[in-house]
Design an enzyme around this catalytic site. Sequence first.
Site, PDB file in Angstrom:
ATOM      1  N   SER A 120       0.780  -1.342   0.097  1.00  0.00           N
ATOM      2  CA  SER A 120      -0.081  -0.002   0.057  1.00  0.00           C
ATOM      3  C   SER A 120       0.876   1.275   0.095  1.00  0.00           C
ATOM      4  CB  SER A 120      -1.004  -0.002   1.276  1.00  0.00           C
ATOM      5  OG  SER A 120      -1.738  -0.947   1.342  1.00  0.00           O
ATOM      6  N   HIS A 141      -0.855  -3.326  -7.459  1.00  0.00           N
ATOM      7  CA  HIS A 141      -1.876  -2.780  -6.139  1.00  0.00           C
ATOM      8  C   HIS A 141      -3.121  -2.889  -6.549  1.00  0.00           C
ATOM      9  CE1 HIS A 141      -3.097   0.235  -2.996  1.00  0.00           C
ATOM     10  NE2 HIS A 141      -2.877  -0.361  -2.604  1.00  0.00           N
ATOM     11  N   GLU A 153      -3.527  -0.752  -9.634  1.00  0.00           N
ATOM     12  CA  GLU A 153      -2.555   0.086 -10.031  1.00  0.00           C
ATOM     13  C   GLU A 153      -1.052  -0.688 -10.442  1.00  0.00           C
ATOM     14  OE1 GLU A 153      -3.251   4.170  -7.200  1.00  0.00           O
ATOM     15  OE2 GLU A 153      -2.489   2.270  -6.107  1.00  0.00           O
ATOM     16  N   ASN A 191      -3.607   5.872  -2.532  1.00  0.00           N
ATOM     17  CA  ASN A 191      -3.332   6.092  -1.195  1.00  0.00           C
ATOM     18  C   ASN A 191      -2.607   7.589  -0.862  1.00  0.00           C
ATOM     19  OD1 ASN A 191      -4.611   3.779  -0.634  1.00  0.00           O
ATOM     20  ND2 ASN A 191      -2.718   2.431  -0.251  1.00  0.00           N
TER      21      ASN A 191
HETATM   22  N1  CAA Z   1     -15.462 -10.138  -0.533  1.00  0.00           N
HETATM   23  C1  CAA Z   1     -15.980 -10.507  -1.765  1.00  0.00           C
HETATM   24  N2  CAA Z   1     -16.974  -9.969  -2.329  1.00  0.00           N
HETATM   25  C2  CAA Z   1     -17.639  -9.063  -1.563  1.00  0.00           C
HETATM   26  C3  CAA Z   1     -17.169  -8.555  -0.147  1.00  0.00           C
HETATM   27  C4  CAA Z   1     -16.012  -9.171   0.240  1.00  0.00           C
HETATM   28  N3  CAA Z   1     -15.667  -8.687   1.323  1.00  0.00           N
HETATM   29  N4  CAA Z   1     -18.098  -7.648   0.194  1.00  0.00           N
HETATM   30  C5  CAA Z   1     -19.129  -7.592  -0.693  1.00  0.00           C
HETATM   31  N5  CAA Z   1     -18.759  -8.387  -1.856  1.00  0.00           N
HETATM   32  C6  CAA Z   1     -19.775  -8.650  -2.957  1.00  0.00           C
HETATM   33  C7  CAA Z   1     -21.033  -8.913  -2.538  1.00  0.00           C
HETATM   34  O1  CAA Z   1     -20.971 -10.436  -2.436  1.00  0.00           O
HETATM   35  C8  CAA Z   1     -21.923  -8.493  -3.733  1.00  0.00           C
HETATM   36  O2  CAA Z   1     -21.867  -9.320  -4.835  1.00  0.00           O
HETATM   37  P1  CAA Z   1     -23.167  -9.683  -5.606  1.00  0.00           P
HETATM   38  O3  CAA Z   1     -23.295  -8.254  -6.294  1.00  0.00           O
HETATM   39  O4  CAA Z   1     -22.340 -10.466  -6.896  1.00  0.00           O
HETATM   40  O5  CAA Z   1     -24.048 -10.312  -5.081  1.00  0.00           O
HETATM   41  C9  CAA Z   1     -21.162  -7.164  -3.856  1.00  0.00           C
HETATM   42  O6  CAA Z   1     -19.810  -7.234  -3.481  1.00  0.00           O
HETATM   43  C10 CAA Z   1     -21.856  -5.798  -3.243  1.00  0.00           C
HETATM   44  O7  CAA Z   1     -21.903  -6.369  -2.020  1.00  0.00           O
HETATM   45  P2  CAA Z   1     -23.264  -5.695  -0.908  1.00  0.00           P
HETATM   46  O8  CAA Z   1     -24.518  -5.545  -1.836  1.00  0.00           O
HETATM   47  O9  CAA Z   1     -23.165  -6.503   0.377  1.00  0.00           O
HETATM   48  O10 CAA Z   1     -22.379  -4.257  -0.496  1.00  0.00           O
HETATM   49  P3  CAA Z   1     -22.339  -3.000  -0.983  1.00  0.00           P
HETATM   50  O11 CAA Z   1     -23.279  -2.855  -2.215  1.00  0.00           O
HETATM   51  O12 CAA Z   1     -22.584  -2.187   0.273  1.00  0.00           O
HETATM   52  O13 CAA Z   1     -20.904  -3.067  -1.565  1.00  0.00           O
HETATM   53  C11 CAA Z   1     -18.496  -2.723  -1.049  1.00  0.00           C
HETATM   54  C12 CAA Z   1     -19.734  -3.684  -0.615  1.00  0.00           C
HETATM   55  C13 CAA Z   1     -17.873  -3.101  -2.678  1.00  0.00           C
HETATM   56  C14 CAA Z   1     -17.474  -3.173  -0.303  1.00  0.00           C
HETATM   57  C15 CAA Z   1     -18.772  -1.260  -1.034  1.00  0.00           C
HETATM   58  O14 CAA Z   1     -19.103  -0.705   0.296  1.00  0.00           O
HETATM   59  C16 CAA Z   1     -17.599  -0.342  -1.231  1.00  0.00           C
HETATM   60  O15 CAA Z   1     -16.989  -0.067  -2.538  1.00  0.00           O
HETATM   61  N6  CAA Z   1     -16.764   0.018  -0.196  1.00  0.00           N
HETATM   62  C17 CAA Z   1     -15.717   0.731  -0.628  1.00  0.00           C
HETATM   63  C18 CAA Z   1     -14.585   0.034  -0.678  1.00  0.00           C
HETATM   64  C19 CAA Z   1     -13.200   0.834  -0.784  1.00  0.00           C
HETATM   65  O16 CAA Z   1     -12.939   1.891  -0.775  1.00  0.00           O
HETATM   66  N7  CAA Z   1     -12.083  -0.034  -1.009  1.00  0.00           N
HETATM   67  C20 CAA Z   1     -10.684   0.619  -1.032  1.00  0.00           C
HETATM   68  C21 CAA Z   1     -10.013   0.517   0.387  1.00  0.00           C
HETATM   69  S1  CAA Z   1      -8.371   1.095   0.243  1.00  0.00           S
HETATM   70  C22 CAA Z   1      -7.470  -0.172  -0.509  1.00  0.00           C
HETATM   71  O17 CAA Z   1      -7.869  -1.284  -0.947  1.00  0.00           O
HETATM   72  C23 CAA Z   1      -6.100   0.077  -0.750  1.00  0.00           C
HETATM   73  C24 CAA Z   1      -4.893   0.152   0.456  1.00  0.00           C
HETATM   74  O18 CAA Z   1      -3.797   0.079   0.033  1.00  0.00           O
HETATM   75  C25 CAA Z   1      -5.284   0.270   1.952  1.00  0.00           C
HETATM   76  P1  NAD Z   2      -3.360  -9.198   6.475  1.00  0.00           P
HETATM   77  O1  NAD Z   2      -2.911  -9.060   7.820  1.00  0.00           O
HETATM   78  O2  NAD Z   2      -5.000  -9.275   6.344  1.00  0.00           O
HETATM   79  O3  NAD Z   2      -2.773 -10.294   5.880  1.00  0.00           O
HETATM   80  C1  NAD Z   2      -1.242 -10.667   5.941  1.00  0.00           C
HETATM   81  C2  NAD Z   2      -1.123 -11.905   5.834  1.00  0.00           C
HETATM   82  O4  NAD Z   2       0.350 -12.209   5.643  1.00  0.00           O
HETATM   83  C3  NAD Z   2      -1.421 -12.671   7.260  1.00  0.00           C
HETATM   84  O5  NAD Z   2      -2.321 -13.721   6.976  1.00  0.00           O
HETATM   85  C4  NAD Z   2      -0.054 -13.266   7.498  1.00  0.00           C
HETATM   86  O6  NAD Z   2      -0.092 -14.637   8.405  1.00  0.00           O
HETATM   87  C5  NAD Z   2       0.768 -13.346   6.328  1.00  0.00           C
HETATM   88  N1  NAD Z   2       2.348 -13.312   6.631  1.00  0.00           N
HETATM   89  C6  NAD Z   2       2.901 -12.617   7.591  1.00  0.00           C
HETATM   90  N2  NAD Z   2       4.183 -12.962   7.378  1.00  0.00           N
HETATM   91  C7  NAD Z   2       4.295 -13.650   6.380  1.00  0.00           C
HETATM   92  C8  NAD Z   2       5.391 -14.342   5.533  1.00  0.00           C
HETATM   93  N3  NAD Z   2       6.628 -13.990   6.070  1.00  0.00           N
HETATM   94  N4  NAD Z   2       5.103 -15.207   4.924  1.00  0.00           N
HETATM   95  C9  NAD Z   2       3.702 -15.100   4.355  1.00  0.00           C
HETATM   96  N5  NAD Z   2       2.927 -14.589   4.814  1.00  0.00           N
HETATM   97  C10 NAD Z   2       3.061 -13.898   5.957  1.00  0.00           C
HETATM   98  O7  NAD Z   2      -3.177  -8.017   5.832  1.00  0.00           O
HETATM   99  P2  NAD Z   2      -3.718  -7.556   4.295  1.00  0.00           P
HETATM  100  O8  NAD Z   2      -4.687  -6.554   4.662  1.00  0.00           O
HETATM  101  O9  NAD Z   2      -4.065  -8.590   3.403  1.00  0.00           O
HETATM  102  O10 NAD Z   2      -2.491  -6.716   3.697  1.00  0.00           O
HETATM  103  C11 NAD Z   2      -1.492  -7.381   2.987  1.00  0.00           C
HETATM  104  C12 NAD Z   2      -0.823  -6.398   2.098  1.00  0.00           C
HETATM  105  O11 NAD Z   2      -1.604  -5.807   1.229  1.00  0.00           O
HETATM  106  C13 NAD Z   2      -0.004  -5.302   2.969  1.00  0.00           C
HETATM  107  O12 NAD Z   2       0.911  -4.946   2.112  1.00  0.00           O
HETATM  108  C14 NAD Z   2      -0.914  -4.163   2.758  1.00  0.00           C
HETATM  109  O13 NAD Z   2      -0.525  -2.846   2.911  1.00  0.00           O
HETATM  110  C15 NAD Z   2      -1.564  -4.568   1.233  1.00  0.00           C
HETATM  111  N6  NAD Z   2      -2.874  -3.776   0.901  1.00  0.00           N
HETATM  112  C16 NAD Z   2      -3.788  -3.933   2.165  1.00  0.00           C
HETATM  113  C17 NAD Z   2      -5.185  -3.409   1.553  1.00  0.00           C
HETATM  114  C18 NAD Z   2      -6.350  -3.658   2.555  1.00  0.00           C
HETATM  115  O14 NAD Z   2      -7.345  -3.007   2.510  1.00  0.00           O
HETATM  116  N7  NAD Z   2      -6.134  -4.182   3.943  1.00  0.00           N
HETATM  117  C19 NAD Z   2      -5.440  -2.888   0.239  1.00  0.00           C
HETATM  118  C20 NAD Z   2      -4.585  -2.942  -0.534  1.00  0.00           C
HETATM  119  C21 NAD Z   2      -3.090  -3.272  -0.258  1.00  0.00           C
END
Ligand code: CAA
Ligand code: NAD
Length: 294
Positions: A120, A141, A153, A191
């Site tokens: 991330s 990503h 990405e 991000n």
């Molecule tokens: N895994 C798999 N499928 C999922 C799921 C999950 N965790 N959650 C929901 N779904 C599926 C459902 O099964 C449903 O599928 P169908 O349409 O085929 O039945 C569909 O997604 C829609 O689900 P819901 O109707 O239950 O829920 P919703 O319409 O509220 O959507 C959501 C759920 C897609 C998660 C929506 O709330 C959303 O887009 N949220 C924002 C998510 C977001 O911003 N993600 C980015 C996070 S940041 C990141 O990832 C980067 C990083 O590095 C941290």
């Molecule tokens: P998570 O904590 O759900 O899963 C991480 C997994 O890595 C755990 O199951 C752990 O057992 C495993 N792990 C730790 N050390 C390990 C090793 N040495 N070998 C193999 N497995 C090992 O975390 P996550 O949310 O899946 O995040 C994983 C990566 O994806 C991070 O780099 C995170 O920044 C990135 N990411 C996270 C998100 C998010 O929304 N959570 C979105 C995009 C990218």
Amino acid sequence: MAEIKRVGVLGCGLMGSGIAQVCAAAGYETIVREVSDEVVQKGIGGIGRQLGKQVEKGKLAAEDRDALLGRLRGTSNLEDLKDCDIVIEAIVENLDLKNEIWRTLDGLCPAHTIFASNTSSLTIADMAAATKRPERMVGLHFFNPVPVMKLVEVVKTIATDAAVFQTAFDFAKSLGKEPIVCKDNSGFVVNLLLVPYMMDAIRALSEGVASIEDIDKGMRLGTGYPMGPFVLSDFVGLDTLDKIGDIMFNEYKEKRYASPPLLKRMVSLGYYGRKSGKGFYDYSGDEPKPMPLV
Ligand code: CAA
Ligand code: NAD
């Protein structure tokens, strides 16, 4: 795609399980590696349950689910990834741990294997530097939940080979995703913009601007975001968000990326969000309830 047949995934947590699922769904032989057989089986069990719901809803045929699961294998042995054409890393957001694995795989995998990280906030170059194949390292990503979110990405460093980048870009497309091209800066595109917003929401809460529920409601109803910042933070994982904040602050030295004290205290107490049952909301009841944090 001719060049990629076997995919390795490192980590079967929130992201690794989703990545493994979409790779197997796209027809690739997929092997996912975790720290133990127990953890990997738990991750694959979660994928099976998710697919089972799709079958129940009539969105996936039972035989397609079975074929997908037949292409997916779990392991705790890193050596099992030695025949992969691409390895996608999704372990915890920690550079030392990631590089320890990359160094080992660099010695195991053939020269053509592409290394991709789902990080991330770390830079891809900082991982490429740990290997003898920096030109074959890219960022891929994905977004959470991986099976649903369309974006990937695709990140090139100053050392990435143009043909390797194109293969990674085409691979993302072959998963049914919409790739965008990104430079190798910490946080890439999404991000870079999303993390300060999430950290600002936590600071606003700490300063008493409004309640958890009202800040979430404000952003949902006022901007059309599907989730407010606290529901989203709990969804991402507060342990992961905290690490992302530390890494981005260290890179840019700008306060808006820094992990606020409230987030640090929550992580110390094991409030990791949805995955631990407690975060900005308590998930133990039928409906999530805001936690009494301020
Ligand atoms: N895994 C798999 N499928 C999922 C799921 C999950 N965790 N959650 C929901 N779904 C599926 C459902 O099964 C449903 O599928 P169908 O349409 O085929 O039945 C569909 O997604 C829609 O689900 P819901 O109707 O239950 O829920 P919703 O319409 O509220 O959507 C959501 C759920 C897609 C998660 C929506 O709330 C959303 O887009 N949220 C924002 C998510 C977001 O911003 N993600 C980015 C996070 S940041 C990141 O990832 C980067 C990083 O590095 C941290
Ligand atoms: P998570 O904590 O759900 O899963 C991480 C997994 O890595 C755990 O199951 C752990 O057992 C495993 N792990 C730790 N050390 C390990 C090793 N040495 N070998 C193999 N497995 C090992 O975390 P996550 O949310 O899946 O995040 C994983 C990566 O994806 C991070 O780099 C995170 O920044 C990135 N990411 C996270 C998100 C998010 O929304 N959570 C979105 C995009 C990218």
